[in-house]
Design a protein around this motif. Structure first.
Motif, PDB file in Angstrom:
ATOM      1  N   LEU A   1     -15.996  13.718  22.286  1.00 42.93           N
ATOM      2  CA  LEU A   1     -16.087  15.165  22.046  1.00 42.93           C
ATOM      3  C   LEU A   1     -14.808  15.697  21.404  1.00 42.93           C
ATOM      4  CD1 LEU A   1     -17.865  16.418  25.305  1.00 42.93           C
ATOM      5  CD2 LEU A   1     -18.855  16.187  23.010  1.00 42.93           C
ATOM      6  N   PHE A   2     -13.677  15.108  21.756  1.00 44.70           N
ATOM      7  CA  PHE A   2     -12.396  15.510  21.154  1.00 44.70           C
ATOM      8  C   PHE A   2     -12.414  15.235  19.654  1.00 44.70           C
ATOM      9  CE2 PHE A   2      -8.037  14.138  19.873  1.00 44.70           C
ATOM     10  CZ  PHE A   2      -7.411  15.379  19.984  1.00 44.70           C
ATOM     11  N   ALA A   3     -12.886  14.046  19.265  1.00 40.35           N
ATOM     12  CA  ALA A   3     -12.975  13.696  17.840  1.00 40.35           C
ATOM     13  C   ALA A   3     -13.944  14.620  17.119  1.00 40.35           C
ATOM     14  CB  ALA A   3     -13.408  12.237  17.680  1.00 40.35           C
ATOM     15  N   LEU A   4     -15.091  14.887  17.745  1.00 39.08           N
ATOM     16  CA  LEU A   4     -16.091  15.770  17.130  1.00 39.08           C
ATOM     17  C   LEU A   4     -15.555  17.194  16.993  1.00 39.08           C
ATOM     18  CD1 LEU A   4     -19.349  14.527  18.905  1.00 39.08           C
ATOM     19  CD2 LEU A   4     -18.708  14.190  16.509  1.00 39.08           C
ATOM     20  N   MET A   5     -14.779  17.642  17.979  1.00 36.86           N
ATOM     21  CA  MET A   5     -14.190  18.974  17.903  1.00 36.86           C
ATOM     22  C   MET A   5     -13.240  19.094  16.711  1.00 36.86           C
ATOM     23  SD  MET A   5     -11.649  20.885  20.594  1.00 36.86           S
ATOM     24  CE  MET A   5     -10.294  19.789  20.086  1.00 36.86           C
TER      25      MET A   5
ATOM     26  N   THR B   1      -4.897  19.528  11.774  1.00 36.48           N
ATOM     27  CA  THR B   1      -6.060  18.879  12.388  1.00 36.48           C
ATOM     28  C   THR B   1      -6.290  17.495  11.797  1.00 36.48           C
ATOM     29  OG1 THR B   1      -7.071  21.070  12.666  1.00 36.48           O
ATOM     30  CG2 THR B   1      -8.494  19.161  12.999  1.00 36.48           C
ATOM     31  N   VAL B   2      -6.122  17.369  10.501  1.00 37.08           N
ATOM     32  CA  VAL B   2      -6.271  16.071   9.827  1.00 37.08           C
ATOM     33  C   VAL B   2      -5.225  15.076  10.337  1.00 37.08           C
ATOM     34  CG1 VAL B   2      -5.948  14.884   7.621  1.00 37.08           C
ATOM     35  CG2 VAL B   2      -7.397  16.916   7.738  1.00 37.08           C
ATOM     36  N   ILE B   3      -3.984  15.546  10.522  1.00 39.98           N
ATOM     37  CA  ILE B   3      -2.919  14.675  11.015  1.00 39.98           C
ATOM     38  C   ILE B   3      -3.238  14.192  12.431  1.00 39.98           C
ATOM     39  CG2 ILE B   3      -0.494  14.594  11.723  1.00 39.98           C
ATOM     40  CD1 ILE B   3       0.103  16.560   9.434  1.00 39.98           C
ATOM     41  N   ILE B   4      -3.685  15.107  13.291  1.00 37.63           N
ATOM     42  CA  ILE B   4      -4.039  14.734  14.669  1.00 37.63           C
ATOM     43  C   ILE B   4      -5.167  13.709  14.662  1.00 37.63           C
ATOM     44  CG2 ILE B   4      -5.004  15.581  16.847  1.00 37.63           C
ATOM     45  CD1 ILE B   4      -3.618  18.269  16.257  1.00 37.63           C
ATOM     46  N   LEU B   5      -6.163  13.942  13.806  1.00 33.08           N
ATOM     47  CA  LEU B   5      -7.293  13.017  13.700  1.00 33.08           C
ATOM     48  C   LEU B   5      -6.825  11.642  13.230  1.00 33.08           C
ATOM     49  CD1 LEU B   5     -10.369  13.233  14.160  1.00 33.08           C
ATOM     50  CD2 LEU B   5     -10.619  13.749  11.731  1.00 33.08           C
ATOM     51  N   GLY B   6      -5.925  11.631  12.250  1.00 35.93           N
ATOM     52  CA  GLY B   6      -5.401  10.380  11.732  1.00 35.93           C
ATOM     53  C   GLY B   6      -4.600   9.604  12.769  1.00 35.93           C
TER      54      GLY B   6
ATOM     55  N   PHE C   1     -10.712   9.573   8.205  1.00 34.04           N
ATOM     56  CA  PHE C   1      -9.424   9.718   8.877  1.00 34.04           C
ATOM     57  C   PHE C   1      -9.298   8.908  10.172  1.00 34.04           C
ATOM     58  CE2 PHE C   1     -10.235  13.800   6.674  1.00 34.04           C
ATOM     59  CZ  PHE C   1      -9.267  13.681   5.689  1.00 34.04           C
ATOM     60  N   LEU C   2     -10.405   8.370  10.686  1.00 32.00           N
ATOM     61  CA  LEU C   2     -10.349   7.577  11.912  1.00 32.00           C
ATOM     62  C   LEU C   2     -10.412   6.081  11.626  1.00 32.00           C
ATOM     63  CD1 LEU C   2     -12.597   9.536  14.478  1.00 32.00           C
ATOM     64  CD2 LEU C   2     -10.121   9.261  14.524  1.00 32.00           C
ATOM     65  N   SER C   3     -11.287   5.684  10.697  1.00 37.21           N
ATOM     66  CA  SER C   3     -11.454   4.270  10.377  1.00 37.21           C
ATOM     67  C   SER C   3     -10.293   3.746   9.533  1.00 37.21           C
ATOM     68  CB  SER C   3     -12.760   4.044   9.610  1.00 37.21           C
ATOM     69  OG  SER C   3     -13.873   4.361  10.400  1.00 37.21           O
ATOM     70  N   TYR C   4     -10.051   2.443   9.649  1.00 35.32           N
ATOM     71  CA  TYR C   4      -9.072   1.804   8.787  1.00 35.32           C
ATOM     72  C   TYR C   4      -9.731   1.501   7.446  1.00 35.32           C
ATOM     73  CZ  TYR C   4      -5.734  -1.544   6.908  1.00 35.32           C
ATOM     74  OH  TYR C   4      -4.824  -2.187   6.100  1.00 35.32           O
ATOM     75  N   GLY C   5      -9.050   1.816   6.366  1.00 39.02           N
ATOM     76  CA  GLY C   5      -9.588   1.553   5.032  1.00 39.02           C
ATOM     77  C   GLY C   5      -8.776   2.287   3.993  1.00 39.02           C
ATOM     78  N   ARG C   6      -8.167   1.568   3.088  1.00 41.96           N
ATOM     79  CA  ARG C   6      -7.254   2.193   2.132  1.00 41.96           C
ATOM     80  C   ARG C   6      -7.967   3.094   1.128  1.00 41.96           C
ATOM     81  NH1 ARG C   6      -3.727  -3.322   1.055  1.00 41.96           N
ATOM     82  NH2 ARG C   6      -2.837  -3.475   3.160  1.00 41.96           N
ATOM     83  N   SER C   7      -9.059   2.579   0.535  1.00 41.91           N
ATOM     84  CA  SER C   7      -9.775   3.372  -0.470  1.00 41.91           C
ATOM     85  C   SER C   7     -10.368   4.635   0.145  1.00 41.91           C
ATOM     86  CB  SER C   7     -10.888   2.535  -1.110  1.00 41.91           C
ATOM     87  OG  SER C   7     -10.360   1.452  -1.831  1.00 41.91           O
TER      88      SER C   7
END
Length: 373
Positions: free
Chosen positions: A283-287, A22-27, A343-349
């Protein structure tokens, strides 16, 4: 040597692969939207960088899973002290870097990092260690004061930057831990009253500069300054609203591709999703988030010790508040802060700490019961 860097097969059977998937799909979904927001001006740069970050994040998860999480407790003091050290380093002019009015970044050569991202993990681990040592007896005054002191030190340093967004995250982390640990609600109520007073003091102090107050309060009436403080929110709401149910389509968001939404690839990535993918995409992201949160809560409930439960609760609180705050600010129901969407936003830290956090909770879940070898 190779055995030391491998995970035992019996332990792997206990690993929550659904959360990892799920984390990979979100990323990947986040990377697609980051590309949409940046491709006209920057080509593939941010897309490649984010995908490399996801790959590095998976390596981090693997490395975090190898040792027993009890080792983390053993080094809790070092982890916590390192986070505080970075925050103190952030106070020195030669390392301080200001972004959007907040001096919450340190720059050493070409490398930039946000110390508060690591400090919040240190707070969680330190409180979990102390509560485990106290056998969960949080209502003892001495114990409560000790825990609060550990939480307060890095939070004070974060306020002085000022980074009110991260301060809010840390506050809800501590509140979530205190509630789950069984702190008397009378004490929680009293603490909230004291905190309210402190916020009023800080709000009217030189720490809170006028432009920062304006930015925080712009969500109440963005039309009062549509070309200034309210511009970002107005454009965000317009983008999300124009997406409708199905969205305008990938790379077809006029506000996104036109550069009308400042920080669209970081803080306001949800605006991109709303415009190009519509209600269905939102809704997909929230799911996906709901699946991750649900499974992490299960791990927290089934942990074999207090340390594991509290660490899980703290990291869940971090993610949950970040999601609510970030999405809330893009639709105008929360103040605008620099909190990214995990996992959606760009940001290294933020990406690094998000993967590290997931890895720690999965480690706790993988070792929730004794394995016979």
């Amino acid at each position: 040597m190779l055995k030391k860097i491998k995970i035992n097969k019996k332990l792997l059977k206990q690993l929550d692969f659904i959360t990892i998937l799920t984390v990979i799909i979100l990323g990947i979904f986040g990377s697609i939207n980051i590309y949409s927001a940046t491709h006209l001006n920057c080509g593939n740069y941010y897309l490649k960088s984010q995908l490399i970050g996801i790959a590095a994040g998976m390596v981090i998860i693997y490395l975090v899973l190898i040792p027993d999480y009890a080792i983390v407790k053993r080094y809790a003091n070092i982890i916590y002290s390192f986070g505080v050290f970075l925050l103190i380093l952030n106070c020195l002019p030669m390392f301080k870097s200001t972004v959007n009015g907040a001096s919450s970044w340190i720059k050493i050569g070409p490398v930039s990092m946000q110390p508060s991202e690591f400090a919040k993990v240190g707070i969680i681990i330190m409180l979990a260690k102390e509560l485990d040592d106290m056998e969960g007896n949080i209502n003892n005054l001495k114990n409560f004061m000790k825990l609060t002191a550990y939480a307060a030190l890095p939070m004070i340093l974060i306020v002085t930057q000022p980074d009110m967004g991260m301060m809010m995250v840390c506050f809800f982390i501590v509140l979530g831990i205190y509630i789950v640990a069984g702190l008397d609600f009378k004490i929680i109520g009293g603490g909230l009253a004291i905190l309210t007073g402190l916020i009023c003091i800080v709000w009217n102090s030189p720490i809170m500069q006028t432009y920062w107050k304006t930015r925080l309060l712009s969500f109440l009436d963005p039309d009062a300054d549509p070309l200034g403080a309210g511009f970002q929110l107005s454009q965000s709401k317009l983008a999300i609203g124009s997406g409708g149910i199905l969205g305008k389509g990938f790379l077809k968001g006029s506000l996104t591709t036109g550069g009308f939404i400042p920080e669209a690839h970081t803080d306001f990535i949800f605006s991109v999703i709303g415009e190009e993918w519509g209600l269905i995409g939102a809704l997909f992201a929230l799911m996906l988030y709901a699946i991750i949160i649900y499974r992490l809560i299960k791990i927290a409930k089934n942990s074999k010790d207090i340390f594991g439960t509290i660490v899980s609760v703290g990291l869940i609180a971090t993610m949950l508040f970040s999601i609510l705050q970030n999405i809330g600010m893009t639709i105008g129901i929360m103040p605008i802060t620099g909190i990214t969407l995990p996992f959606l936003s760009y940001g290294r830290s933020s990406m690094l700490t998000a993967f590290m956090s997931i890895g720690i909770v999965l480690n706790i879940g993988m070792r929730r019961k004794k394995i016979s070898f």
